[in-house]
Write an enzyme that holds these catalytic residues in place. Structure first.
Site, mmCIF file in Angstrom:
data_model
loop_
_atom_site.group_PDB
_atom_site.id
_atom_site.type_symbol
_atom_site.label_atom_id
_atom_site.label_comp_id
_atom_site.label_asym_id
_atom_site.label_seq_id
_atom_site.Cartn_x
_atom_site.Cartn_y
_atom_site.Cartn_z
ATOM 1 C CG ASN A 89 -1.538 1.298 1.551
ATOM 2 O OD1 ASN A 89 -2.491 1.713 0.906
ATOM 3 N ND2 ASN A 89 -0.967 2.016 2.521
ATOM 4 C CE1 TYR A 154 0.118 8.365 -6.576
ATOM 5 C CE2 TYR A 154 -1.755 8.971 -7.957
ATOM 6 C CZ TYR A 154 -1.250 8.303 -6.855
ATOM 7 O OH TYR A 154 -2.076 7.575 -6.043
#
Ligand code: NAI
Length: 246
Positions: A89, A154
């Site tokens: 994560n 990103y």
């Protein structure tokens, strides 16, 4: 309710946001959960804040450090005698228009989101291979598939994460290890706290379910993917976006 009794899980970047909600969801289902964070004190504090039927502990780990990831994952598997679930994560997001992208932003984003995920999958696969079973979930994003203005770095990193899930699923399936990714839309966490009121209103307006996502929305989907309920599901990128991408 999903039953994860007796399972051992590791969640990277589990001190807050989606990671911490996932730790809670897995512990509620009975799993023993180890959460990691870059800061040891914060990891221990976050672990202590979780109540569930499974036990929760916290360890320090920076996922950009391949050796540390390998050591921590091996240590968890050794201490608990098994490792069934890994949720990669940990991730960072920093916006920059194309002309403003600094080399340092490229380096830190790719080393955390892409290399960090590869380190985690690699170490998880090694630990799970012995028992020839396990479930891994990665954190992709809708922007990895659709792109996002001001988020080239990103978005590219999350496209890579989605592809890691596909390649790893193909490679590890015969070893009984399933690998899936979730692709959240806009989820209310520290990562998105800087969004302007206009951006939030625009996203909500475009979302058929009429709201932003919560960390718990994502955590419940992750809990499903790592459970036996998803025993024949691998190599999938599950959108969790309230329909935003429709
Ligand atoms: P967050 O910023 O609240 O949590 C991210 C966690 O990762 C933090 O605990 C942070 O300390 C940790 N982390 C960052 N760099 C690390 C490193 N080098 N080593 C270890 N841990 C590190 O963010 P959030 O929203 O909970 O995000 C979790 C994941 O979900 C990230 O991978 C993010 O890209 C992804 N995601 C989030 C979305 C959102 O709207 N919030 C949408 C799509 C994907």
């Amino acid at each position: 309710m999903t039953d994860l009794d007796g399972r051992v899980a590791l969640v990277t970047g589990g001190t807050r946001g989606i990671g911490l909600a996932t730790v809670r969801a897995l512990a509620e289902a009975g799993a023993t959960v180890v959460l990691t964070g870059r800061d040891e004190a914060k990891a221990k504090e976050a672990a202590a804040s979780v109540s569930g039927s499974g036990s929760v502990s916290g360890l320090a780990l920076d996922v950009t450090d391949a050796k540390a990831v390998s050591t921590v994952v091996r240590g968890v598997a050794k201490e608990h005698g098994r490792l069934d679930i890994v949720v990669a994560n940990a991730g960072i997001m920093e916006d920059a228009l194309l002309g403003m992208i600094r080399e340092e932003l490229v380096d830190t984003t790719l080393s955390t989101n892409v290399a960090g995920t590869i380190h985690t999958v690699q170490a998880a696969a090694r630990a799970m291979m012995r028992k020839r079973s396990g479930a891994i979930v990665l954190l992709a994003s809708i922007v990895g598939e659709y792109g996002s203005a001001g988020q080239t770095v990103y978005s590219a990193s999350k496209a890579a994460v989605a592809n890691i899930a596909l390649s790893a699923a193909k490679e590890l399936g015969r070893s009984g290890i399933r690998v899936n990714a979730v692709a959240p839309g806009v989820i209310e966490t520290a990562l998105t706290a800087g969004l302007s009121a206009e951006a939030v209103a625009e996203n909500v307006g475009k979302t058929p379910l009429g709201r932003l996502g919560t960390p718990e929305d994502v955590a419940k989907a992750i809990r499903f993917l790592v459970s036996d309920e998803a025993s024949f599901i691998t190599g999938q990128i599950l959108g969790i976006d309230g329909g935003l991408t429709l």
